[in-house]
Design a protein around this motif. Structure first.
Motif, mmCIF file in Angstrom:
data_model
loop_
_atom_site.group_PDB
_atom_site.id
_atom_site.type_symbol
_atom_site.label_atom_id
_atom_site.label_comp_id
_atom_site.label_asym_id
_atom_site.label_seq_id
_atom_site.Cartn_x
_atom_site.Cartn_y
_atom_site.Cartn_z
ATOM 1 N N PHE B 81 0.816 -1.221 0.000
ATOM 2 C CA PHE B 81 0.000 0.000 0.000
ATOM 3 C C PHE B 81 0.849 1.270 0.000
ATOM 4 O O PHE B 81 0.775 2.071 -0.928
ATOM 5 C CB PHE B 81 -0.944 0.002 1.201
ATOM 6 N N ARG B 84 3.371 2.509 -2.980
ATOM 7 C CA ARG B 84 2.880 3.155 -4.206
ATOM 8 C C ARG B 84 2.905 4.663 -4.129
ATOM 9 O O ARG B 84 2.826 5.350 -5.136
ATOM 10 C CB ARG B 84 1.418 2.777 -4.452
ATOM 11 N N PHE B 85 2.926 5.187 -2.912
ATOM 12 C CA PHE B 85 2.837 6.642 -2.762
ATOM 13 C C PHE B 85 4.101 7.199 -2.121
ATOM 14 O O PHE B 85 4.046 8.060 -1.264
ATOM 15 C CB PHE B 85 1.609 7.023 -1.932
ATOM 16 N N GLN B 92 -0.239 9.019 1.779
ATOM 17 C CA GLN B 92 0.285 8.078 2.774
ATOM 18 C C GLN B 92 -0.402 8.260 4.113
ATOM 19 O O GLN B 92 -0.789 7.295 4.767
ATOM 20 C CB GLN B 92 1.795 8.277 2.927
#
Lengths: 307, 283
Positions: B81, B84-85, B92
């Motif tokens: 998760f 990706r950011f 986040q």
């Protein structure tokens, strides 16, 4: 331009006609949506237009609500004193937060605003003699001239519409353009001779003022205030409203506010697990619609127009 | 004598805060992620530990297994998760907030809303005399464990190859990657270790503070204050900050019970205004 005017006219007709068409429960729900739309727009002035992320925005919302409730219920003052006092406290708190937090950026700023807001929550929670602690303060009456649901709705509608006009004007003013310049590059704006800190400070205080107005309206709407008004969950909720709608627009946060409040209304009538649903909405929004509903719409719209 | 006891209480609570803040601080230092799920790791650790103790009766087993479970959870969150950011603080933060809610609701579902206090391990369930007062040995053991963990972390960071990689990554992750350090693995590892430490704090804190809904928020907030006071990305800051906040919290609750949080936040605000990066921060 014509389309925008048409949209505004249509919205005006819908919102004015609404209380005469739908049952009073939905008038109340729309009132709540309008209040949170204002709250979300005030946060977007910081995040979307100035580039300052805040996870403590509920502090301004809550301090204004608490000030009004304490002055009215405990000290029996009139709303003509309590209401302005609530806004003043929100503005003052905004200035204090800005002084302490504005040296930080990014996630450090998020953390500091969160911690500062939690101080205010701690006072509301702990100072039982004044705030009622965990139980909150019930017994606030709406001012006599807006005691029924419909007239209160029109008061909120009027104030939120006026605030929106002010915010749009602000964003389009030289000051607002400077804020957006700061969002894009602080160092360049500094080099161009702008006092970056002062601009950010003023933006913070203005955002706090509008959040305070939203809090003031909400406490009259609710007739009750509790530490939940100030909790970090509320700060996060308004942040997700901004992001689910679309950062850097004013319509986006308003749509986000409507989406979250309608979902909350629907889901919490079905199940106890509103928190779980909210968590999933957060994760899903971040993963699938990072630019919000407005972003999704724009992507679709632009894609169709391309040859 | 009562002051010695209050001071020891503050120090032992400070050690718990150190366990939380160390992970939070390392994660921030390396990845610039503000992990709002950190308090949940603590609470999950405490709850899973309580279940293990209830089923097997072994505190030691809980102390080993619960942190490992939570470490795995942390690794999954990072890898699938948060990764990706990378360096996008808003997505986040929202992701970690989403997980905070999801975990909070699931924990309420599984373990209910009543506070659970973990039983103390048999070896440390007694008390010793300090002057004319008795003091629980468990809290003393807690202080010892905190110091040992601090020592291990320090040794790891300053004396091992992996620790050197970590320091390089904290200074500049991009350059470290260009030098051939597997930064991707490092990220997952540090996130897992951070989660593990928080869960360790949960199991260790279980017998004194217990586990209950809302504790995730409370400890997360205190850990934030520790990190703000001590400085992000610094282990020494997490230790000194943890002890400071632990003591302030303890004495604050005695002297100003109505405004307990104030005694933590006023010093925080003062430190912020004079040293915005915290006492030992390098950012």
């Amino acid at each position: 331009m014509a389309r925008i005017l048409l949209f505004i006219a249509l919205a005006a007709v819908v919102f004015v006609a609404l209380p005469f068409v739908v049952p009073s429960y939905y008038v109340g729900l729309t009132t709540k949506i309008l209040i949170f739309a204002l709250f979300a727009m005030s946060l977007d002035l910081l995040i979307g237009y100035t580039g300052l992320a805040s996870l403590g925005h509920a502090a301004f919302f809550g301090i204004s609500a608490y000030t009004i409730a304490v002055l009215s219920v405990k000290l029996r003052m009139s709303e003509w004193i309590a209401f302005p006092a609530g806004l003043t406290m929100a503005i003052a708190l905004g200035a204090v937060f800005a002084l302490l937090a504005l040296r930080a950026r990014g996630s450090y700023l998020l953390m500091i605003t969160l911690a500062l807001a939690q101080v205010v929550w701690g006072i509301a929670f702990g100072w039982r003699t004044m705030t009622g602690g965990d139980d909150g303060l019930p017994g606030l009456r709406r001012p006599a001239f807006v005691s029924d649901e419909t007239s209160f709705y029109f008061l909120v509608l009027g104030l939120v519409a006026a605030s929106t006009v002010v915010l749009v004007a602000l964003i389009r003013s030289p000051f607002g353009l400077a804020l957006q310049g700061i969002r894009e590059s602080e160092s360049r704006m500094q080099a161009l001779g702008f006092n970056v800190w002062r601009h950010q400070f003023v933006a913070f205080v203005i955002a706090a003022a509008f959040a305070g107005l939203a809090g003031a309206l909400y406490v009259y709407y609710n007739r009750f205030v509790s530490p939940d008004f100030l909790h970090v969950v509320r700060s996060a909720e308004v942040l997700i409203m901004v992001i689910i709608g679309g950062v850097g627009t004013l319509l986006g946060p308003a749509i986000g506010a409507a989406a979250i409040i309608l979902l909350e209304d629907i889901i919490s009538s079905q199940t106890q697990h509103w928190l779980l649903a909210l968590g999933i909405i957060y994760v899903a929004t971040t993963l699938f619609a990072p630019r919000g509903l407005i972003g999704l719409y724009r992507e679709r719209f632009m894609a169709r127009r391309k040859p | 004598m009562i002051w010695v006891i209050h001071t020891l209480n503050g120090i032992s609570f400070g050690m718990l805060l150190f366990l939380l803040a160390a992970g939070l601080s390392l994660i921030y230092g390396l990845m610039k992620i503000l992990n709002l799920t950190h308090g949940s790791y603590y609470l999950i650790g405490a709850y899973v530990g309580s279940t293990i103790i209830a089923k097997t009766g072994s505190f030691a087993l809980a102390l080993i297994v619960a942190p490992l479970v939570v470490a795995l959870l942390g690794a999954v969150m990072e890898r699938y998760f948060l990764r990706r950011f990378h360096l996008q603080e808003l997505p986040q933060t929202l992701l970690t907030f989403g997980f905070l809610f999801i975990f909070a609701d699931l924990m309420l579902w599984i373990w209910g809303g009543d506070p659970i206090v973990l039983p103390k391990p048999a070896a440390f369930s007694g008390s010793i005399s300090i002057g004319d007062a008795r003091y629980p040995t468990y809290r003393l053991a807690l202080i010892a464990v905190g110091l040992i963990v601090a020592l291990i972390l320090w040794w790891f960071q300053e004396r091992t190859r992996l620790g050197a990689m970590l320091r390089a990554g904290v200074d500049d992750a991009e350059i470290a990657g260009a030098l051939g350090i597997d930064v991707s693995l490092l990220f997952t590892l540090v996130f897992a270790v951070g989660a593990l430490l928080a869960a360790l704090g949960g199991v260790l804190g279980g017998p004194i503070i217990g586990a209950q809904p809302g504790a995730d928020f409370e400890v997360m907030l205190l850990a934030f204050v520790v990190v703000i006071v001590g400085g992000l990305g610094s282990l020494r800051g997490a230790l000194i900050g943890g002890l400071l906040v632990g003591l302030l919290d303890n004495f604050g609750k005695i002297f100003f019970p109505e405004l307990a949080l104030f005694t933590i936040f006023v010093p925080m605000a003062i430190i912020l205004s004079f040293r915005p990066t915290g006492l030992f921060g390098r950012l």
